[in-house]
Scaffold this motif. Structure first.
Motif, PDB file in Angstrom:
ATOM      1  N   ASN A   1       0.764  -1.357   0.036  1.00  0.00           N
ATOM      2  CA  ASN A   1       0.061   0.115   0.364  1.00  0.00           C
ATOM      3  C   ASN A   1       0.947   1.233  -0.042  1.00  0.00           C
ATOM      4  OD1 ASN A   1      -2.815  -1.025  -0.021  1.00  0.00           O
ATOM      5  ND2 ASN A   1      -2.180  -1.868   1.960  1.00  0.00           N
ATOM      6  N   LEU A   2       2.107   1.211  -0.447  1.00  0.00           N
ATOM      7  CA  LEU A   2       2.934   2.256  -0.587  1.00  0.00           C
ATOM      8  C   LEU A   2       2.623   3.285  -1.872  1.00  0.00           C
ATOM      9  CD1 LEU A   2       6.213   0.589   0.635  1.00  0.00           C
ATOM     10  CD2 LEU A   2       5.041   2.272   1.904  1.00  0.00           C
ATOM     11  N   TYR A   3       2.069   2.682  -2.933  1.00  0.00           N
ATOM     12  CA  TYR A   3       1.663   3.255  -4.022  1.00  0.00           C
ATOM     13  C   TYR A   3       0.225   3.499  -4.253  1.00  0.00           C
ATOM     14  CZ  TYR A   3       6.633   1.606  -5.162  1.00  0.00           C
ATOM     15  OH  TYR A   3       7.890   1.402  -4.994  1.00  0.00           O
ATOM     16  N   GLU A   4      -0.274   4.501  -5.167  1.00  0.00           N
ATOM     17  CA  GLU A   4      -1.413   4.749  -5.390  1.00  0.00           C
ATOM     18  C   GLU A   4      -1.928   4.431  -6.854  1.00  0.00           C
ATOM     19  OE1 GLU A   4      -3.014   8.643  -5.101  1.00  0.00           O
ATOM     20  OE2 GLU A   4      -1.877   9.043  -3.067  1.00  0.00           O
ATOM     21  N   PRO A   5      -3.127   3.738  -7.136  1.00  0.00           N
ATOM     22  CA  PRO A   5      -3.402   3.583  -8.415  1.00  0.00           C
ATOM     23  C   PRO A   5      -3.503   4.522  -9.375  1.00  0.00           C
ATOM     24  CG  PRO A   5      -5.304   3.470  -6.836  1.00  0.00           C
ATOM     25  CD  PRO A   5      -4.229   3.608  -5.978  1.00  0.00           C
ATOM     26  N   SER A   6      -3.465   4.255 -10.846  1.00  0.00           N
ATOM     27  CA  SER A   6      -3.108   5.429 -11.612  1.00  0.00           C
ATOM     28  C   SER A   6      -4.314   5.032 -12.474  1.00  0.00           C
ATOM     29  CB  SER A   6      -1.986   5.131 -12.663  1.00  0.00           C
ATOM     30  OG  SER A   6      -1.914   5.944 -13.489  1.00  0.00           O
ATOM     31  N   SER A   7      -4.788   6.067 -13.205  1.00  0.00           N
ATOM     32  CA  SER A   7      -5.950   5.979 -14.325  1.00  0.00           C
ATOM     33  C   SER A   7      -5.744   7.080 -15.341  1.00  0.00           C
ATOM     34  CB  SER A   7      -7.246   6.418 -13.675  1.00  0.00           C
ATOM     35  OG  SER A   7      -7.167   7.624 -13.236  1.00  0.00           O
ATOM     36  N   GLY A   8      -4.569   7.058 -15.853  1.00  0.00           N
ATOM     37  CA  GLY A   8      -3.813   8.065 -16.745  1.00  0.00           C
ATOM     38  C   GLY A   8      -2.629   8.760 -16.442  1.00  0.00           C
ATOM     39  N   PRO A   9      -2.200   9.574 -17.369  1.00  0.00           N
ATOM     40  CA  PRO A   9      -0.957  10.224 -17.421  1.00  0.00           C
ATOM     41  C   PRO A   9      -0.770  11.561 -16.346  1.00  0.00           C
ATOM     42  CG  PRO A   9      -2.022  11.206 -19.208  1.00  0.00           C
ATOM     43  CD  PRO A   9      -2.911  10.033 -18.613  1.00  0.00           C
TER      44      PRO A   9
ATOM     45  N   LEU B   1      -1.933  -0.083 -20.161  1.00  0.00           N
ATOM     46  CA  LEU B   1      -2.897  -0.142 -18.868  1.00  0.00           C
ATOM     47  C   LEU B   1      -2.090   0.104 -17.746  1.00  0.00           C
ATOM     48  CD1 LEU B   1      -3.316  -4.249 -18.131  1.00  0.00           C
ATOM     49  CD2 LEU B   1      -3.376  -2.376 -16.452  1.00  0.00           C
ATOM     50  N   TYR B   2      -2.936   1.292 -17.111  1.00  0.00           N
ATOM     51  CA  TYR B   2      -2.411   2.183 -16.248  1.00  0.00           C
ATOM     52  C   TYR B   2      -2.359   1.328 -14.789  1.00  0.00           C
ATOM     53  CZ  TYR B   2      -2.773   5.836 -19.637  1.00  0.00           C
ATOM     54  OH  TYR B   2      -2.535   6.749 -20.796  1.00  0.00           O
ATOM     55  N   LEU B   3      -1.287   1.360 -14.001  1.00  0.00           N
ATOM     56  CA  LEU B   3      -1.142   0.739 -12.799  1.00  0.00           C
ATOM     57  C   LEU B   3      -1.054   1.379 -11.581  1.00  0.00           C
ATOM     58  CD1 LEU B   3       1.395  -2.344 -14.204  1.00  0.00           C
ATOM     59  CD2 LEU B   3      -1.261  -2.325 -13.947  1.00  0.00           C
ATOM     60  N   TYR B   4       0.000   2.082 -11.455  1.00  0.00           N
ATOM     61  CA  TYR B   4       0.023   2.717  -9.973  1.00  0.00           C
ATOM     62  C   TYR B   4       0.913   4.081 -10.270  1.00  0.00           C
ATOM     63  CZ  TYR B   4       4.658   0.508  -9.853  1.00  0.00           C
ATOM     64  OH  TYR B   4       5.975  -0.062 -10.049  1.00  0.00           O
ATOM     65  N   TRP B   5       0.884   4.734  -9.401  1.00  0.00           N
ATOM     66  CA  TRP B   5       1.834   5.997  -9.080  1.00  0.00           C
ATOM     67  C   TRP B   5       2.988   5.583  -8.172  1.00  0.00           C
ATOM     68  CZ3 TRP B   5       1.631  10.176 -12.440  1.00  0.00           C
ATOM     69  CH2 TRP B   5       0.503  10.410 -12.922  1.00  0.00           C
ATOM     70  N   ARG B   6       4.046   5.940  -8.480  1.00  0.00           N
ATOM     71  CA  ARG B   6       5.263   5.515  -7.577  1.00  0.00           C
ATOM     72  C   ARG B   6       5.261   6.663  -6.511  1.00  0.00           C
ATOM     73  NH1 ARG B   6      10.822   5.106 -10.513  1.00  0.00           N
ATOM     74  NH2 ARG B   6      10.762   7.300 -10.424  1.00  0.00           N
ATOM     75  N   SER B   7       5.845   6.165  -5.551  1.00  0.00           N
ATOM     76  CA  SER B   7       5.858   7.106  -4.139  1.00  0.00           C
ATOM     77  C   SER B   7       7.572   7.297  -4.230  1.00  0.00           C
ATOM     78  CB  SER B   7       5.610   6.548  -2.783  1.00  0.00           C
ATOM     79  OG  SER B   7       4.104   6.411  -3.090  1.00  0.00           O
TER      80      SER B   7
END
Length: 265
Positions: free
Chosen positions: A48-56, A223-229
């Motif tokens: 749970n250290l990253y957030e899901p992504s839905s685009g650029p 296929l958007y996956l996650y935003w890196r922390s």
């Protein structure tokens, strides 16, 4: 030390080579997105250290759409429905989807790294759940970049940073652009990038790039996956550090704002 975590404007994804007939249909790309086990990747493997992504564009950025699309969640039934609509069925009962004599199997390339390999295994298992064979192939980074540049791949795992201005993303997604590895093309997006580059009003620019985000989310060239922390540790006596999408140093005032508590007598 004081531990600090903050989201970078760097999103990770799987890019599809739209020159491959398997990925040309938007419904197929949407089905792949519905098939993915996001909970496995984000909750178990990433703690749970990253957030899901839905685009650029990150949801808190000025260029994100006001009606921000919710990230995909796994829905196997929806994935199978879309694939059937697109004509992919298991006509010979061997457990693998096919269409017009073509089996749905492909190779997923990625930079050789044990953590990335775990993420790609989630993708492989997710796609196999809907009758798609995915073979993983780790590559040395320079070899991977060359394959991407030459469009000699089917799918690849990677990440892109938004940059300090959203116009830089045109180089990644614009028709025929240098880093448009997946060969995506959408005339409406090309037009919006030109309009955005010529617009001086920040609010109007934000709306333009927000439209680009929404179109990309609908088209799913990635296929958007996650935003890196990003993760930092500061001496407990330090104050004045501020986090940005580029970390605490790569912007003004950056490191020059940091100060230390005076020693107590």
């Amino acid at each position: 030390n004081t531990k600090v975590k903050e989201i970078e404007w760097t999103s990770w994804h799987i890019v599809w080579n739209l020159g491959d007939p398997r990925f040309k249909d938007k419904r197929v790309r949407q089905a792949l997105a519905y098939s993915f086990d996001y909970k496995e990747l984000l909750d178990r493997l990433s703690y749970n250290l990253y957030e899901p992504s839905s685009g650029p564009f990150y949801k808190k950025s000025w260029m994100a759409p006001k009606n921000f699309p919710a990230p995909y969640q796994q829905d196997i039934d929806k994935a199978e429905e879309l694939l059937e609509e697109a004509g992919w069925t298991d006509s010979d009962g061997d457990g693998v989807l096919d269409k017009d004599g073509m089996r749905f199997e492909f190779e997923l390339n990625y930079r050789s790294d044990p953590i990335i390999e775990r993420y790609c295994n989630v993708a492989r298992e997710s796609f196999e759940n809907i009758g798609i064979n995915c073979k993983l192939r780790p590559l040395e980074f320079t070899v991977l970049v060359q394959k991407l540049s030459d469009h000699q791949f089917q799918a690849a795992f990677g990440g892109w940073g938004t940059g300090t201005d959203p116009d830089t993303y045109n180089n990644i997604i614009g028709t025929g652009e240098l880093r448009n590895y997946g060969q995506y093309s959408n005339p409406e997006i090309d037009k919006l990038f030109k309009v955005g580059a010529a617009e001086f009003d920040p609010a109007k620019r934000g709306e333009i790039y927000g439209k680009i985000h929404q179109i990309l989310f609908a088209d799913q060239p990635y296929l958007y996956l996650y935003w890196r922390s990003s993760f930092y540790a500061f001496n407990k006596d330090l104050r004045g550090y501020f986090m940005s999408p580029r970390g605490p140093y790569n912007y003004g005032p950056g490191a020059s704002a940091i100060w230390r508590i005076a020693a107590q007598p």
